[in-house]
Design a protein around this motif. Structure first.
Motif, PDB file in Angstrom:
ATOM      1  N   HIS A  76      28.240  49.890  37.263  1.00  0.00           N
ATOM      2  CA  HIS A  76      28.456  50.985  36.324  1.00  0.00           C
ATOM      3  C   HIS A  76      27.745  50.679  34.998  1.00  0.00           C
ATOM      4  N   ALA A 130      28.159  43.284  38.106  1.00  0.00           N
ATOM      5  CA  ALA A 130      29.185  43.145  39.141  1.00  0.00           C
ATOM      6  C   ALA A 130      29.540  44.474  39.796  1.00  0.00           C
ATOM      7  N   ASP A 131      29.760  45.509  38.987  1.00  0.00           N
ATOM      8  CA  ASP A 131      30.262  46.750  39.579  1.00  0.00           C
ATOM      9  C   ASP A 131      29.244  47.892  39.609  1.00  0.00           C
ATOM     10  N   ALA A 133      29.576  42.484  33.682  1.00  0.00           N
ATOM     11  CA  ALA A 133      30.349  43.566  34.275  1.00  0.00           C
ATOM     12  C   ALA A 133      29.443  44.611  34.911  1.00  0.00           C
ATOM     13  N   ALA A 152      36.121  50.070  31.529  1.00  0.00           N
ATOM     14  CA  ALA A 152      34.697  49.779  31.338  1.00  0.00           C
ATOM     15  C   ALA A 152      34.455  49.262  29.938  1.00  0.00           C
ATOM     16  N   ARG A 201      22.321  48.598  36.463  1.00  0.00           N
ATOM     17  CA  ARG A 201      21.980  47.629  37.504  1.00  0.00           C
ATOM     18  C   ARG A 201      20.755  48.114  38.287  1.00  0.00           C
TER      19      ARG A 201
END
Length: 516
Positions: free
Chosen positions: A103, A100-101, A97, A18, A118
């Motif tokens: 987190h 996308a995920d 990032a 991360a 997010r």
């Protein structure tokens, strides 16, 4: 809509790999560091909010976020995160990032932490939300507490500017200045500024602030730092600081910004207070500037000076009422207390007195009737009042007092003495018991009536205060206006603790043909 995090907008455990970025190489993000940031936020650190769309362009950002990150609010919607702001809020790969995920990730600097999460609506990813927090160390909090204690101690703009530069020049800088923009926009030559205060080694400072700071941006250049004075997205001016050696660090910028924000609030409060005070004084003067027209055989001069306190209006007033046979009734009054209520009562007394005095009865009977009428209104405040009926044709003045200080008479040679007269109770008590006394006035004599703010001083016996007035020596043969100004100057009325109303009268020969 929700943030994809187990605990809302807080940090969630990130998987291996991360993102975490730092402004200082080699810094490590530890739970202790994160905890100190949380503590700082709970202790009152500034917290800003921003929302990005799925294209990582701004949908919204509040003023705190823009200030801390350095983003320009104007035209922000639809822009990507600027290179300048990335050092505070994180680079584009970090944002991508998170999108996308799902987190959350946190970008740390020595003076801020920004956490991104997010956002989803009904299961559909809609963008990112970021919380940007200024983080304060214990030392920072001590300095900010000192700024809070030293900056904005009065409702005076100049004092606040001096307090700000004094604080900065004694702390992170060798020199500091405040440049203020005009309160009204200048249409011709752009945003000109005036230097309101300076402290320390002024030669280190630029002659004028850089252009960017007047558009709300912090400008850092070697040993110089310029921070905008902003309030509610309005730029009031700029704070300039400089060092003889070395650069300003992040914590210096943080302290300077925080001090500037406090000063901006205090400056705005001072301006609003000043505007309200000017409005109130104009209202008070509007009530007093028409004391009535005396007969032409009487020369008159009046002044009203409000006290420099939080009570913007008061109950002081003066009045003249024309009587028959060339006589004039002079009135000086002072409603007890201050504020709008006192001013309203003052206007009631004035109106009632005009009605009673129109009957042309002796001054003590005017007071007696007025006292009875006002005493019947339980919500009216008592008032001190002095009446003087002047008769230039006979060279005679007749006095009656309701709890008021005695007037003074200045003779032609400039010496003064106080009129000895019986004093009854203030108006509105319903007690009555008023009497009159008369005194001859010679040509060239000046009668001076005043409220207690002219002479009274805190902790001083009133006899001492009146004796100070009696020692004033007027300019022999001077004008009436000059005599009033001289008395006000000698007694330092500009710094009086109470409102000052003053009225001076002098006999003069009536024009040919003037009658009653």
């Amino acid at each position: 809509m929700r943030a994809d995090s187990p605990d809302g907008l807080g940090d969630s455990p990130a998987p291996a790999g991360a993102w975490e970025t730092r402004a200082e190489a080699g810094a490590r993000h530890s739970p202790a560091q994160a905890g100190s940031g949380d503590t700082a936020a709970r202790a009152g650190a500034s917290v800003g909010l921003a929302v990005l769309g799925t294209d990582l362009r701004y949908l919204f950002a509040d003023p705190v976020y823009c200030r801390v990150s350095g983003e320009e609010r104007e035209g922000l919607e639809g822009r990507t995160v600027s290179h300048r702001a990335q050092s505070s809020v994180g680079p584009a790969p970090l944002l991508a990032a998170v999108l996308a995920d799902g987190h959350s990730r946190t970008n740390l600097t020595p003076v801020s932490r920004c956490t991104w999460q997010r956002l989803t609506i009904h299961g559909e990813v809609t963008g990112l939300v970021g919380l940007l927090v200024e983080t304060f160390t214990p030392v920072d909090r001590v300095r900010l507490a000192e700024a809070a204690a030293r900056i904005g101690t009065t409702l005076d703009e100049r004092t606040t500017c001096r307090e700000l530069v004094s604080f900065l020049a004694a702390g992170p800088a060798d020199a500091a200045a405040v440049d203020l923009l005009p309160r009204e926009p200048q249409a011709s030559e752009g945003p000109g500024t005036r230097r309101a205060a300076v402290a320390g080694h002024a030669e280190l400072l630029p002659a004028r602030p850089p252009c960017g700071v007047l558009h709300g941006r912090t400008v850092l250049d070697e040993g110089r730092l310029a921070v905008p004075l902003t309030l509610h997205d309005r730029v009031l001016g700029a704070v300039l600081v400089a060092r003889a050696r070395g650069r300003f660090g992040d914590r210096d910028v943080l302290i300077t910004r925080s001090a500037a924000r406090r000063a901006a609030v205090a400056i705005e409060h001072a301006r609003l207070f000043g505007q309200a005070q000017r409005t109130a004084v104009e209202l008070q003067r509007a009530l007093l500037t028409d004391p009535g027209l005396p007969h032409p055989n009487l020369e008159l001069a009046t002044r009203y000076l409000p006290a420099g306190s939080g009570d913007l209006v008061g109950g002081d007033w003066f009045e003249t009422v024309r009587l028959h046979f060339g006589r004039t009734l002079l009135v000086m009054g002072d409603v007890m207390g201050h504020g709008v209520e006192a001013a309203v009562d003052m206007n009631t007394y004035r109106a009632a007195l005009r009605d009673v005095a129109a009957a042309d009865v002796p001054p003590h009977r005017v007071l007696r009737r007025l006292d009875q009428d006002i005493a019947g209104a339980a919500d009216r405040r008592p008032a001190a009042c002095l009446l003087v009926r002047v008769d230039p044709a006979r060279g005679l003045a007749t006095f009656a007092s309701a709890g008021h200080l005695p007037p003074a008479v200045f003779s032609r040679d400039g010496t003064a003495d106080l009129v000895q007269l019986p004093v009854g109770p203030p108006l509105g008590t319903g007690v009555g018991g008023y009497d009159i006394t008369s005194r001859e006035l010679d040509p060239g004599d000046t009668l001076l009536m005043f409220t207690d703010g002219l002479v009274e001083r805190r902790g001083e016996d009133i006899d001492i205060s009146l004796a100070r007035l009696a020692r004033v020596h007027a300019d022999p043969g001077g004008t009436l206006e000059g005599l009033v100004d001289g008395v006000l100057s000698e007694l330092d009325a500009a710094h009086a603790e109470d409102d000052v109303a003053i009225m001076a009268a002098r006999f003069r020969s009536p024009p040919d043909g003037e009658g009653g």
